[in-house]
Motif scaffolding. Structure first.
Motif, PDB file in Angstrom:
ATOM      1  N   LEU A  97       4.449  11.426  -1.307  1.00 31.64           N
ATOM      2  CA  LEU A  97       4.240  10.636  -0.093  1.00 31.64           C
ATOM      3  C   LEU A  97       3.996  11.538   1.111  1.00 31.64           C
ATOM      4  O   LEU A  97       3.213  11.197   2.003  1.00 31.64           O
ATOM      5  N   GLU A  98       4.658  12.672   1.135  1.00 30.73           N
ATOM      6  CA  GLU A  98       4.438  13.642   2.217  1.00 30.73           C
ATOM      7  C   GLU A  98       2.985  14.106   2.219  1.00 30.73           C
ATOM      8  O   GLU A  98       2.354  14.230   3.278  1.00 30.73           O
ATOM      9  N   THR A  99       2.443  14.359   1.037  1.00 34.03           N
ATOM     10  CA  THR A  99       1.036  14.750   0.913  1.00 34.03           C
ATOM     11  C   THR A  99       0.123  13.600   1.337  1.00 34.03           C
ATOM     12  O   THR A  99      -0.913  13.814   1.977  1.00 34.03           O
ATOM     13  N   ALA A 100       0.517  12.370   0.991  1.00 32.76           N
ATOM     14  CA  ALA A 100      -0.254  11.188   1.397  1.00 32.76           C
ATOM     15  C   ALA A 100      -0.312  11.097   2.916  1.00 32.76           C
ATOM     16  O   ALA A 100      -1.353  10.730   3.492  1.00 32.76           O
TER      17      ALA A 100
ATOM     18  N   SER B 253      -5.281   9.171   0.539  1.00 33.52           N
ATOM     19  CA  SER B 253      -3.919   8.822   0.958  1.00 33.52           C
ATOM     20  C   SER B 253      -3.426   7.566   0.247  1.00 33.52           C
ATOM     21  O   SER B 253      -2.283   7.510  -0.215  1.00 33.52           O
ATOM     22  N   LEU B 254      -4.290   6.569   0.117  1.00 35.83           N
ATOM     23  CA  LEU B 254      -3.914   5.325  -0.555  1.00 35.83           C
ATOM     24  C   LEU B 254      -3.559   5.570  -2.018  1.00 35.83           C
ATOM     25  O   LEU B 254      -2.554   5.044  -2.524  1.00 35.83           O
ATOM     26  N   ASN B 255      -4.379   6.374  -2.691  1.00 36.09           N
ATOM     27  CA  ASN B 255      -4.098   6.688  -4.098  1.00 36.09           C
ATOM     28  C   ASN B 255      -2.765   7.417  -4.254  1.00 36.09           C
ATOM     29  O   ASN B 255      -1.993   7.148  -5.178  1.00 36.09           O
TER      30      ASN B 255
ATOM     31  N   ALA C  98       3.044   7.658  -5.525  1.00 34.62           N
ATOM     32  CA  ALA C  98       4.425   7.867  -5.067  1.00 34.62           C
ATOM     33  C   ALA C  98       5.309   6.676  -5.444  1.00 34.62           C
ATOM     34  O   ALA C  98       6.467   6.846  -5.829  1.00 34.62           O
ATOM     35  N   LYS C  99       4.755   5.467  -5.345  1.00 30.50           N
ATOM     36  CA  LYS C  99       5.517   4.271  -5.711  1.00 30.50           C
ATOM     37  C   LYS C  99       5.863   4.274  -7.206  1.00 30.50           C
ATOM     38  O   LYS C  99       6.993   3.945  -7.596  1.00 30.50           O
TER      39      LYS C  99
ATOM     40  N   ASP D 113       4.835   1.612   1.219  1.00 28.76           N
ATOM     41  CA  ASP D 113       4.196   0.358   1.648  1.00 28.76           C
ATOM     42  C   ASP D 113       3.828   0.415   3.126  1.00 28.76           C
ATOM     43  O   ASP D 113       2.786  -0.103   3.546  1.00 28.76           O
ATOM     44  N   PHE D 114       4.685   1.031   3.922  1.00 32.44           N
ATOM     45  CA  PHE D 114       4.413   1.173   5.352  1.00 32.44           C
ATOM     46  C   PHE D 114       3.135   1.980   5.591  1.00 32.44           C
ATOM     47  O   PHE D 114       2.271   1.576   6.374  1.00 32.44           O
ATOM     48  N   LEU D 115       3.004   3.113   4.899  1.00 38.23           N
ATOM     49  CA  LEU D 115       1.809   3.941   5.074  1.00 38.23           C
ATOM     50  C   LEU D 115       0.565   3.228   4.560  1.00 38.23           C
ATOM     51  O   LEU D 115      -0.511   3.327   5.175  1.00 38.23           O
ATOM     52  N   ILE D 116       0.700   2.485   3.474  1.00 40.87           N
ATOM     53  CA  ILE D 116      -0.427   1.693   2.973  1.00 40.87           C
ATOM     54  C   ILE D 116      -0.847   0.664   4.025  1.00 40.87           C
ATOM     55  O   ILE D 116      -2.042   0.448   4.271  1.00 40.87           O
ATOM     56  N   GLY D 117       0.133   0.034   4.665  1.00 40.69           N
ATOM     57  CA  GLY D 117      -0.169  -0.923   5.727  1.00 40.69           C
ATOM     58  C   GLY D 117      -0.944  -0.286   6.863  1.00 40.69           C
ATOM     59  O   GLY D 117      -1.895  -0.874   7.407  1.00 40.69           O
TER      60      GLY D 117
END
Length: 359
Positions: free
Chosen positions: A31-34, A46-48, A53-54, A136-140
């Motif tokens: 997630l840090e890399t995302a 980033s989405l991938n 990460a999930k 989920d927050f970053l995806i949003g």
């Protein structure tokens, strides 16, 4: 025999999963890399990584659940009960280092009371924790930047609802303020108000009608001397609600609800004052508050306070508080605020703006 075989299989599966975890990146690292890719505007990448990460987080949680479940199954452990203080010594005696690490990690993050001091509640919590709200927050945020507002709302709401599983509990406010920004962007003012009130639900000052009435009574005196007394009489500690009250003040002003707007401006000004005052006293324990103008001048001596005020619209907030007081008809009180701001505010633009109100 079947029971022993079952336990052996679980152990084998858990250690296999542990080996996978050890030999590959952890979910937080992915997630840090995302986040880095997001900051570099590589949204697809980033989405991938968020989705990866999930999936990884689910693997990690399953491993932790199985390890702890196995450690708690022996009779020697069960007979001491469920409280951490009783179970931990037994696990130490049995050298269950990995389970002890898991327990210690979650107690450090959430505290033992979060789990009612029960190791079995922690176990149940791990079983239910099949989400990664930070991802989920970053995806949003990605979908918001892509203009997919409905999808962005869905992921933000998912992150908010699963806030109890955040690695950093206070990150919930980051999620809520992102939802506030989205509501403002799509001009959904009804949703905006609901979100702001949700943020303020935990602010005791905002729920304190006695405090709010006292603030208005002091303003209603319409006395020049009471401007300095206003900030001397009232203190209101706050961690995350200053911006929410300020946003709500602006919203009520747009809706024509001047009384509610003034209450909010008064309260967020006191909360901002209290926050800055505490920082100043930490830097200079000999500091004593006497006048609002002197306080503003003192703020200008510290670059970090000036920057924080700029970044959080604090200097603008004090000015808009003055405007709100003036619109309520308390012109003497408002003029004194304008005067103090015009001579001592750390923001030169706000100083100039305040001076135009005096002339």
């Amino acid at each position: 025999m079947k029971k022993n075989l079952f336990v052996f299989c679980i152990l084998l599966f858990s250690f296999d999963l542990f080996a996978q975890t050890e030999n590959s990146e952890f979910s937080w690292k992915i997630l840090e890399t995302a986040q880095v890719e997001f900051d570099n505007a590589n949204y697809g990448v980033s989405l991938n990584l968020c989705n990866k990460a999930k999936s990884k987080r689910k693997e990690e949680l399953l491993y932790e659940y199985n390890m702890l479940d196995i450690s708690l199954s022996p009779r020697q452990v069960k007979r001491v009960g469920e409280e951490f203080k009783d179970v931990i010594p037994v696990l130490q005696e049995r050298e269950q280092k990995e389970s002890l690490r898991i327990i210690d990690n979650y107690i450090k993050i959430y505290g033992s009371e979060f789990f009612n001091n029960s190791v079995y509640e922690l176990l149940s919590w791990l079983k239910a924790k099949q989400v990664y709200p930070e991802a989920d927050f970053l995806i949003g945020r990605i979908y918001q930047l892509e203009g997919e507002y409905i999808t962005a709302q869905k992921f933000f709401e998912s992150a908010r609802k699963e806030a109890k599983y955040l690695d950093i509990p206070d990150f919930e406010y980051e999620i809520l303020y992102a939802m506030v920004n989205l509501a403002k962007e799509i001009e959904d003012y009804e949703q905006l108000e609901k979100l702001l009130l949700l943020i303020l639900d935990k602010d005791e000052n905002f729920r304190d009608t006695v405090l709010q009435s006292a603030l208005l009574r002091t303003i209603d005196t319409d006395s020049e001397a009471n401007v300095d007394k206003f900030f001397m009489l009232y203190r209101a500690e706050s961690n995350f609600s200053i911006r929410a009250i300020y946003e709500l003040a602006n919203l009520y002003e747009k809706k024509g609800d001047s009384e509610s707007s003034l209450k909010c401006y008064a309260l967020c000004s006191v909360e901002a004052f209290t926050h800055i005052y505490n920082i100043i006293v930490e830097k200079d324990p000999s500091y004593k508050y006497f006048t609002f103008a002197d306080f503003l001048y003192k703020c200008s001596l510290y670059d970090d306070i000036v920057k924080w005020g700029m970044d959080n619209n604090i200097w603008k907030m004090f000015f808009e508080f003055s405007d709100s007081v003036g619109k309520s008809g308390k012109l003497v009180f408002a003029r004194k605020l304008y005067t103090d701001i015009s001579v001592a505010c750390p923001d030169s633009y706000i100083r100039t703006l305040a001076s135009t109100r005096i002339n």
